[in-house]
Design a protein around this motif. Structure first.
Motif, PDB file in Angstrom:
ATOM      1  N   GLN A  97      -5.890   6.754  -6.831  1.00 41.72           N
ATOM      2  CA  GLN A  97      -5.082   7.973  -6.738  1.00 41.72           C
ATOM      3  C   GLN A  97      -5.965   9.219  -6.826  1.00 41.72           C
ATOM      4  OE1 GLN A  97      -1.285   7.400  -9.166  1.00 41.72           O
ATOM      5  NE2 GLN A  97      -2.435   5.556  -9.696  1.00 41.72           N
ATOM      6  N   ASP A 140       0.849   7.497  -7.508  1.00 39.04           N
ATOM      7  CA  ASP A 140       1.748   6.356  -7.434  1.00 39.04           C
ATOM      8  C   ASP A 140       2.467   6.287  -8.776  1.00 39.04           C
ATOM      9  OD1 ASP A 140       2.713   3.623  -7.805  1.00 39.04           O
ATOM     10  OD2 ASP A 140       1.569   3.129  -6.003  1.00 39.04           O
ATOM     11  N   LEU A 143       1.540   6.958  -2.818  1.00 43.16           N
ATOM     12  CA  LEU A 143       1.388   8.322  -3.323  1.00 43.16           C
ATOM     13  C   LEU A 143       2.649   9.125  -3.047  1.00 43.16           C
ATOM     14  CD1 LEU A 143      -2.278   9.178  -2.293  1.00 43.16           C
ATOM     15  CD2 LEU A 143      -1.434   8.411  -4.511  1.00 43.16           C
TER      16      LEU A 143
END
Length: 195
Positions: free
Chosen positions: A171, A91, A48
């Motif tokens: 995510q 990401d 991230l």
């Protein structure tokens, strides 16, 4: 190994012809494929970072421009995100793979079309919708398209959308089929905004 050979041949072609305009998208595609293979090896690893969503989408649009022309398709990009605020913690590589996969899928099922990518903000999330006007996903298959191993294509592997959903879920986002009918198919991706 074979990708390295493709890369070598692309460089030889560029050197002999001096045609870097044709070779550059090939080299970019090879790089994307290499990155995607690495990502598949590391499905559970998430890096991230603060990314600009618009920038990543525009890179994908640029990369696919030539491929889309082959079917007389084009992308219409609509930014309703209120300026520079389309940032998320995501990401970058995995997010890029998802965008590329959705654009590729849209291009596969339509021709002479405007594929619409729209970014908007809703509360604390960034929403990205992808709409095409090609083949409808049959109603009896719409619930299955995110299942691992399921594909609607004759030559498909059945990993694309299931992996995309997993990537986005890792995510803290979502990927859904909003609708698919005779007029259009729309997928919606959402991610938390970076605060």
């Amino acid at each position: 190994m074979r990708l390295s050979i493709l890369d070598i041949y692309a460089r030889i072609f560029e050197k002999k012809t001096g045609d870097s305009e044709t070779v550059e998208p090939i080299k970019k595609s090879i790089t994307v494929i290499k990155n995607q293979i690495e990502q598949f090896k590391n499905l559970d690893v998430v890096n991230l970072q603060h990314i600009n969503i618009k920038e990543v989408i525009q890179e994908s649009i640029s990369m696919y421009a030539g491929i889309l022309k082959e079917k007389n398709n084009k992308i219409v990009f609509i930014d309703d995100s209120a300026g520079e605020g389309a940032n998320a913690f995501a990401d970058r590589e995995k997010f890029s793979i998802v965008i590329n996969n959705i654009i590729k899928n849209a291009n596969d099922v339509t021709k002479n079309d405007e594929i619409i990518i729209k970014i908007s903000k809703i509360e604390e999330k960034i929403k990205i919708s992808f709409t095409n006007h090609g083949e409808m996903i049959p109603k009896n298959k719409q619930d299955k398209i995110f299942e691992k191993g399921y594909t609607t294509k004759r030559d498909g592997w059945g990993v694309g959308l299931s992996v995309c959903r997993k990537f986005i879920g890792s995510q803290f986002g979502t990927l859904e089929l909003e609708k698919s009918d005779e007029k259009e198919t729309t997928f919606v991706l959402s991610l938390p905004l970076a605060q």
